[in-house]
Design an enzyme around this catalytic site. Sequence first.
Site, mmCIF file in Angstrom:
data_model
loop_
_atom_site.group_PDB
_atom_site.id
_atom_site.type_symbol
_atom_site.label_atom_id
_atom_site.label_comp_id
_atom_site.label_asym_id
_atom_site.label_seq_id
_atom_site.Cartn_x
_atom_site.Cartn_y
_atom_site.Cartn_z
ATOM 1 N N CYS A 66 33.948 19.834 42.588
ATOM 2 C CA CYS A 66 32.664 19.719 41.894
ATOM 3 C C CYS A 66 32.724 18.643 40.816
ATOM 4 O O CYS A 66 33.701 18.556 40.070
ATOM 5 C CB CYS A 66 32.288 21.056 41.233
ATOM 6 S SG CYS A 66 31.390 22.175 42.304
ATOM 7 N N ASP B 207 32.273 29.136 33.467
ATOM 8 C CA ASP B 207 31.693 29.419 34.780
ATOM 9 C C ASP B 207 30.517 30.396 34.721
ATOM 10 O O ASP B 207 29.861 30.638 35.734
ATOM 11 C CB ASP B 207 32.764 29.985 35.723
ATOM 12 C CG ASP B 207 33.666 28.897 36.283
ATOM 13 O OD1 ASP B 207 33.354 27.712 36.088
ATOM 14 O OD2 ASP B 207 34.686 29.238 36.912
ATOM 15 N N LYS C 209 38.093 33.871 43.736
ATOM 16 C CA LYS C 209 38.340 32.589 44.387
ATOM 17 C C LYS C 209 39.397 31.783 43.641
ATOM 18 O O LYS C 209 40.339 31.251 44.241
ATOM 19 C CB LYS C 209 37.046 31.777 44.465
ATOM 20 C CG LYS C 209 37.216 30.440 45.179
ATOM 21 C CD LYS C 209 36.125 29.451 44.861
ATOM 22 C CE LYS C 209 36.379 28.759 43.540
ATOM 23 N NZ LYS C 209 35.597 27.518 43.364
#
Length: 544
Positions: free
Chosen positions: A228, A420, A129
């Site tokens: 986010c 992440d 992504k």
Amino acid sequence: RAPQECAVEQEAQWRRRERPSAMKAAPSSMQAGAATAAGWGREAGRVRRAERAVRWTHPAPRAPPISSSRTKRAFVVRASVGASSASSSSPAGSFRGAASDAGSTTADECLEVAGMAKLEGHVRISGAKNSALALFAATLLCSKGEMLLRRVPQLVDLTSMSEVLASVGCACEFGVEGNPENVVLNTQTLTSCTPSVTAVRKLRASFLVAGPLLARLGEACLPLPGGCNIGARPVDLHIRGLQAMGAEVEMKDGRVYLRSGAGGSLQGAKIYLDYPSVGATETIMMAAVLAEGETKIANVAQEPEVVDLADMLNCMGAKVRGAGTNTITIEGVKELRGVEYSIIPDRIEAGTFLVAGAITNSMLSIGPVCPQHLTAVTAKLQETGCQVIVDKPDVLRIVPSEVLSPVDITTLPYPGFPTDMQSQFMSLLTMCDGTSVVRETVFENRMKNVEQLRIMGGKIKMAGSGSAVVEGQGREGRLHGAHVEGGDLRASAALVLAGLAAQGVTTVAGLKHLDRGYFDFEGKLRSLGADVRRVPRQDLSSGL
């Protein structure tokens, strides 16, 4: 690289991938995947562009959303952009949760996860992504021909980015050749330097278009982006880099106004980044490929996604050297042309499924992957007692350990442990025998899952805003099912993993975050044997 070299290498890569039987025996070391990484992303297709050219002259057809059933119908994203470019039309088709109300569907849903899961099988890893977002932005640099991107993950964030591109005149066609992961982008004629405010504020990565728009059109105007809420991620490094190349910058009323300096084009410069920011590295690199002269950027991000972007730019005709090291040198060129390019596999999705195998005490294989992109993750999994085996150059297998040893984790820029993956490992550490310490050094608000894991019975103490001490209780003292909510993308995935290992049923809300970064997450888990289903949030009160 010279265009001829790119073409030869692309054809060689394609031919090798069409003959899997010709692959050599699987190596025994993690380093065996090194040769594979260089090959990802440079496949030459056999698409007749002339047959598709007529599509750009017709209105975009309406098409149903692409859902987890993988509907194989193409759709086109277009925008009617006025002088202000204040808004853009919605995609003619979109991925789940990408409606105009930005996630209203998934906001009313949750995942019901049955615990004590035992998983088995192989997981297909989607395209990265974070790489795809930068490559979408980079297509704005293409003034000759069209771009065909392969292995594009079917995610809400990519729909949002396509809306940003459409608002400045890009035509985006999804589902080319009957494959929902193929996207054609035509940016030969841009109509505006001001992306849609609504589209930009859905996605923090939308600021990546600033560099390409400035380099291509000589000006750009963007609102500050969304995304986010995991901490401060200012765009000052992006802006200072563009200023070093001669850009004039003005910030007013929540917008950033950028203009090329005297002469109408950016100038090569020597730039030092105070922090190796991935976004800043990509923004400056994209702006520099069309600048006059040579640009040298020091203390850059070394993430695989940065290398992927540099590889695609070079195939388009750019001259970028040093990607993957701490200094990148770019020699400006006059124009870039369209190419076909395949995105690298998502190392974070791959790491998430490796943790899924470890936390559920299940043997899983994952692929395609670039093993060396996962070095830090696999090293920590091996410290817990799990084995990670290279079955093929692009396939890994995790062999779990019945007893998990505690490990300490500190998040760092690549090649350090990725931020992440911190949340997913936090869930795993609750199952270890002993005390682990997690230190988050990249984003200050990335410990939101701690309180949710406590609700499930996890014994975690905060030691300041960026450190947590996890008292693992072993597999026997496992977590218990509860109603929890993910506060960001990775926290949501981590809570699903915790639910798989817990006793009882866990319901995880916050799917608007999950759907931004994982394609058909529950479908892939179900294919491994997990009992996971998406249910309306209001059904929770009835005991489902």
